[in-house]
Design a protein around this motif. Structure first.
Motif, PDB file in Angstrom:
ATOM      1  N   ALA A 234       0.836  -1.275  -0.156  1.00 59.70           N
ATOM      2  CA  ALA A 234       0.295   0.026   0.393  1.00 59.70           C
ATOM      3  C   ALA A 234       1.189   1.228   0.184  1.00 59.70           C
ATOM      4  O   ALA A 234       0.396   2.228  -0.318  1.00 59.70           O
ATOM      5  CB  ALA A 234      -1.028   0.088   1.362  1.00 59.70           C
ATOM      6  N   VAL A 235       1.950   1.536   0.808  1.00 57.99           N
ATOM      7  CA  VAL A 235       2.817   2.157   1.544  1.00 57.99           C
ATOM      8  C   VAL A 235       3.415   2.421  -0.641  1.00 57.99           C
ATOM      9  O   VAL A 235       3.837   3.946  -1.137  1.00 57.99           O
ATOM     10  CB  VAL A 235       4.004   2.413   2.469  1.00 57.99           C
ATOM     11  CG1 VAL A 235       4.702   3.491   1.966  1.00 57.99           C
ATOM     12  CG2 VAL A 235       3.407   2.999   3.630  1.00 57.99           C
ATOM     13  N   GLN A 236       4.166   1.460  -1.733  1.00 59.12           N
ATOM     14  CA  GLN A 236       4.518   1.315  -2.519  1.00 59.12           C
ATOM     15  C   GLN A 236       3.158   2.086  -3.889  1.00 59.12           C
ATOM     16  O   GLN A 236       4.835   2.560  -4.076  1.00 59.12           O
ATOM     17  CB  GLN A 236       5.170   0.301  -2.721  1.00 59.12           C
ATOM     18  CG  GLN A 236       6.149  -0.512  -2.245  1.00 59.12           C
ATOM     19  CD  GLN A 236       7.135  -1.321  -3.130  1.00 59.12           C
ATOM     20  OE1 GLN A 236       7.577  -1.065  -4.452  1.00 59.12           O
ATOM     21  NE2 GLN A 236       7.124  -2.729  -2.201  1.00 59.12           N
ATOM     22  N   TYR A 237       2.430   1.668  -3.381  1.00 61.56           N
ATOM     23  CA  TYR A 237       1.215   1.736  -4.408  1.00 61.56           C
ATOM     24  C   TYR A 237       1.320   3.333  -3.893  1.00 61.56           C
ATOM     25  O   TYR A 237       0.845   4.833  -5.190  1.00 61.56           O
ATOM     26  CB  TYR A 237      -0.230   1.334  -4.103  1.00 61.56           C
ATOM     27  CG  TYR A 237      -0.099   0.599  -5.527  1.00 61.56           C
ATOM     28  CD1 TYR A 237      -0.239  -0.880  -4.991  1.00 61.56           C
ATOM     29  CD2 TYR A 237      -0.238   0.718  -6.661  1.00 61.56           C
ATOM     30  CE1 TYR A 237       0.270  -1.942  -5.589  1.00 61.56           C
ATOM     31  CE2 TYR A 237      -0.264  -0.319  -7.534  1.00 61.56           C
ATOM     32  CZ  TYR A 237       0.210  -1.463  -7.053  1.00 61.56           C
ATOM     33  OH  TYR A 237      -0.159  -2.326  -7.820  1.00 61.56           O
ATOM     34  N   ALA A 238       0.999   4.028  -3.110  1.00 62.16           N
ATOM     35  CA  ALA A 238       0.566   5.272  -2.955  1.00 62.16           C
ATOM     36  C   ALA A 238       1.639   6.254  -3.269  1.00 62.16           C
ATOM     37  O   ALA A 238       1.674   7.314  -3.438  1.00 62.16           O
ATOM     38  CB  ALA A 238       0.935   5.726  -1.118  1.00 62.16           C
TER      39      ALA A 238
END
Lengths: 222, 217
Positions: free
Chosen positions: A200-204
């Motif tokens: 999720a952090v990578q997508y953000a």
């Protein structure tokens, strides 16, 4: 769960992303013997605060994101990038946010495409499009190495794979390249091993890069 | 959606209530230690006042967090005829960053409390949960180790069951039926309807304690 890198397509200055590039990327995966397996989809939603006084908007986060990933169909992730916050929740959290009526969905994007098996790697190539639209906003790629869940222990093999991949792709002379910007997971309070919260952090992070490249492309054209 | 009734019982009769519940439910009790943090939106945020509850289960080795939104109660003639309160309720398990997230979104602490006691979870016409707990307030922010009872000598009993718009009448009936067995010890009613302690509680408790629950009340 296995380590995963999420890459985004960075167009060369003065160029923009298009479906031909997406096709070339997909063909390149198959040319290195990637076996097409099926479709995948992740979603990302921008939330904006409902304010009585718009002049106070600066007091509230501008980058409040909601993310769903295919590996966790019953989960939903919230990220506030500026404050390095990530939270995993049951999917019912979306109902709760709706009932609170303090934040509403502003823009929703789909990351979708096909996934491929390549030895111990699973690759996903995806277009970035607004929900209910085919307007291509970007291209992403997930590279997952199935045997290892340690971020540090997998680093070398992931970098080696990426070199091979970039070399294969370079033969197609495409106007851009895939970039990997690894977030500082420690700042988000995310330890080893790798989890869907890391995804999720990578997508953000990818989203921030896509916005920046669109804005710089607009600046060049202007 | 959930169905709920509440009541109070004097602490001296809690052991008797536990014996009764043990006999009725046929399951072991679970210890309860829940830190409940109630947040409200800041004045400028949202068009309506909204409240969210963050529940931290302190009994687990790794504290488990839940976010709970309690909505309005069902109203109208149909609701008045039901002896339990039926209200909307949505819960979500969340990871430990939940308080930081809601503070960042513009929510403020309204109050917090610590519930300490026990719970029974069982199936009896509906998936029913009975919790018996003291309500404690913290003397310092988030200091759960330094909590004191809000009403010493009195504990709160809650009976709840999840429901849907299709089955709430059956769930309410199952709960009402179960609650009748507790009548000698405490009176359960809709939240907000104050009933006090039951006059027969002392005698009923004595009976339960004398033979461990073998006597039918």
């Amino acid at each position: 769960m296995p380590i995963k890198w999420v890459l985004h397509w960075q167009p060369h200055a003065g160029t923009s992303v298009n479906s031909q590039i997406l096709n070339e990327v997909s063909q390149c995966v198959e040319s290195i013997n990637g076996v097409k397996e099926g479709r995948w989809k992740a979603t990302l939603t921008f939330y904006k605060p409902m304010l009585r006084d718009q002049s106070l908007a600066g007091e509230f986060p501008r980058d409040f994101l909601g993310i769903s990933v295919p590996e966790q169909p019953n989960k939903y992730y919230f990220v506030i990038r500026a404050q390095r916050i990530v939270m995993e929740a049951d999917s019912s959290i979306q109902n709760i946010m709706e009932k609170l009526q303090s934040y509403k969905m502003r823009v929703a994007l789909n990351f979708e495409g096909f996934q491929y098996q390549l030895g111990d790697f699973q690759l996903r190539v995806g277009k970035v499009v607004p929900t209910h639209s085919e307007n291509l906003r970007g291209i992403v790629m997930e590279v997952e190495y199935l045997p290892i869940s340690s971020i540090e222990k997998s680093r070398q093999i992931m970098e080696e794979f990426l070199e091979i991949w970039k070399e294969a792709l370079s033969k197609r002379s495409l106007p851009g390249q895939f970039m990997h910007m690894e977030p500082n997971f420690t700042e988000y309070g995310l330890p080893e091993p790798y989890t869907s919260q890391h995804t999720a952090v990578q997508y953000a992070t990818v989203m921030a890069q896509l916005i920046a490249s669109v804005q710089s492309g607009q600046a060049v054209r202007n | 959606m959930e169905c709920i009734v509440q009541g109070i019982i004097e602490t001296q009769h809690v052991e008797a209530l536990e014996i009764l519940l043990q006999g009725l439910c046929g399951v072991h009790r679970e210890r309860l230690r829940i830190h409940e943090i109630c947040l409200k939106n800041s004045p400028n945020l949202g068009n309506v006042a909204s409240e969210i509850r963050l529940l931290c289960d302190l009994e687990q080795t790794e504290h488990m967090w839940t976010v709970k939104h309690v909505g309005g109660a069902m109203r109208g003639a149909g609701a008045e005829q039901i002896s339990v309160l039926v209200r909307t309720m949505v819960e979500s398990k969340v990871s430990k960053n939940v308080l930081r997230l809601f503070y960042a979104l513009g929510y403020k602490l309204d109050h917090e409390l610590l519930r300490v006691g026990f719970a029974f979870h069982f199936l009896r016409g509906a998936q029913i949960t009975v919790t018996v707990s003291s309500i404690n307030k913290m003397l310092k922010l988030h200091a759960t180790d330094e909590a004191v009872p809000v009403t010493p000598g009195i504990q709160v009993v809650e009976v709840t069951a999840p429901a849907t718009s299709e089955n709430y009448t059956e769930v309410a009936a199952a709960m009402s039926s179960f609650c009748e067995y507790l009548a000698p010890l405490l009176h359960l009613s809709k939240p907000g309807v104050s009933t006090g302690v039951v006059a027969t509680a002392a005698a009923a408790a004595a009976s339960l304690m004398s033979d461990g629950g073998g006597t039918t009340l």
